[in-house]
Design a protein around this motif. Structure first.
Motif, PDB file in Angstrom:
ATOM      1  N   LYS A   7       0.826  -1.213   0.000  1.00 35.90           N
ATOM      2  CA  LYS A   7       0.000   0.000   0.000  1.00 35.90           C
ATOM      3  C   LYS A   7       0.859   1.262   0.000  1.00 35.90           C
ATOM      4  CE  LYS A   7      -3.730   2.571   0.664  1.00 35.90           C
ATOM      5  NZ  LYS A   7      -4.358   3.098  -0.509  1.00 35.90           N
ATOM      6  N   GLU A  12      -0.682  -6.276  -2.647  1.00 37.53           N
ATOM      7  CA  GLU A  12      -1.590  -5.293  -3.251  1.00 37.53           C
ATOM      8  C   GLU A  12      -1.870  -5.544  -4.729  1.00 37.53           C
ATOM      9  OE1 GLU A  12      -3.135  -2.089  -1.964  1.00 37.53           O
ATOM     10  OE2 GLU A  12      -3.066  -3.577  -0.369  1.00 37.53           O
ATOM     11  N   ARG A  28      -5.607  -6.102  -5.866  1.00 33.76           N
ATOM     12  CA  ARG A  28      -6.411  -4.883  -5.681  1.00 33.76           C
ATOM     13  C   ARG A  28      -6.052  -3.833  -6.730  1.00 33.76           C
ATOM     14  NH1 ARG A  28      -6.405   0.201  -3.481  1.00 33.76           N
ATOM     15  NH2 ARG A  28      -4.217   0.129  -2.908  1.00 33.76           N
TER      16      ARG A  28
END
Length: 194
Positions: free
Chosen positions: A25, A56, A59
């Motif tokens: 992130k 990540e 996502r």
């Protein structure tokens, strides 16, 4: 004639942007995705290559798809050094808006390839990247990243100058030879002379 002039105003050469990192992130890849979206909405021909893997990735890929950017944002996963260097050479801009970065060797590799790097203010890489001299420093904010990317895309001369200064910075201070020279200087300063 006005239509032709207007068309030329938005006629941009293809620009490849690159990030190399573990996909966490705090690396700010999501900020880059949104900045790239704004550039594409303005008619820029940009492609954003993401080298690396991590928690990540799924996502971020979903984010690219949800924003209709899967054609322009390419996730390459982990690559070997030779493949990374190939992408470093072809990219025009290195952008890694990591907001918890101690130093970041990927910036040095990009700079050694003559690429202007965009990084975050107040991080360890600020000891190397001097804003407006060999790269650009921004806050971890989509609008600031977008503005920095746009500035480099629109001004080829600036991109070239920052890239050359970046390369010089690395070769003067971050090669094996320069590191050995610094180490010798430290040892020599510690010697007690009589």
């Amino acid at each position: 004639m006005d239509d032709i002039e207007n068309a030329k105003e938005f006629e941009h050469k293809r620009i490849d942007i690159l990030s190399v990192s573990n996909l966490y992130k705090t690396k700010g890849i999501d900020l880059n995705i949104l900045a790239v979206k704004k550039l594409i909405e303005e008619g820029y021909d940009v492609y954003y290559y993401v080298i690396g893997d991590g928690p990540e990735r799924e996502r971020l890929q979903r984010m690219a798809i949800d924003n209709d950017l899967e054609r322009n944002i390419i996730f390459l996963g982990r690559l070997g050094n030779k493949e990374v260097l190939k992408y470093m050479k072809t990219a025009k801009i290195f952008c890694l808006p990591s907001y918890e970065e101690g130093f970041g060797i990927a910036y040095i590799e990009a700079m050694a390839s003559g690429k202007p790097a965009i990084a975050i203010k107040g991080q360890g890489i600020e000891d190397v990247i001097k804003d407006g001299y060999n790269g650009l420093l921004v806050n971890p904010d989509v609008d600031e990243i977008y503005a920095a990317l746009k500035k480099l895309i629109d001004d080829e001369s600036l991109r070239t100058n920052l890239g050359q200064n970046a390369k010089n910075t690395v070769y003067k201070g971050f090669t094996w030879q320069s590191s050995v020279r610094k180490l010798i200087e430290i040892y020599e300063s510690m010697l007690i002379t009589e």
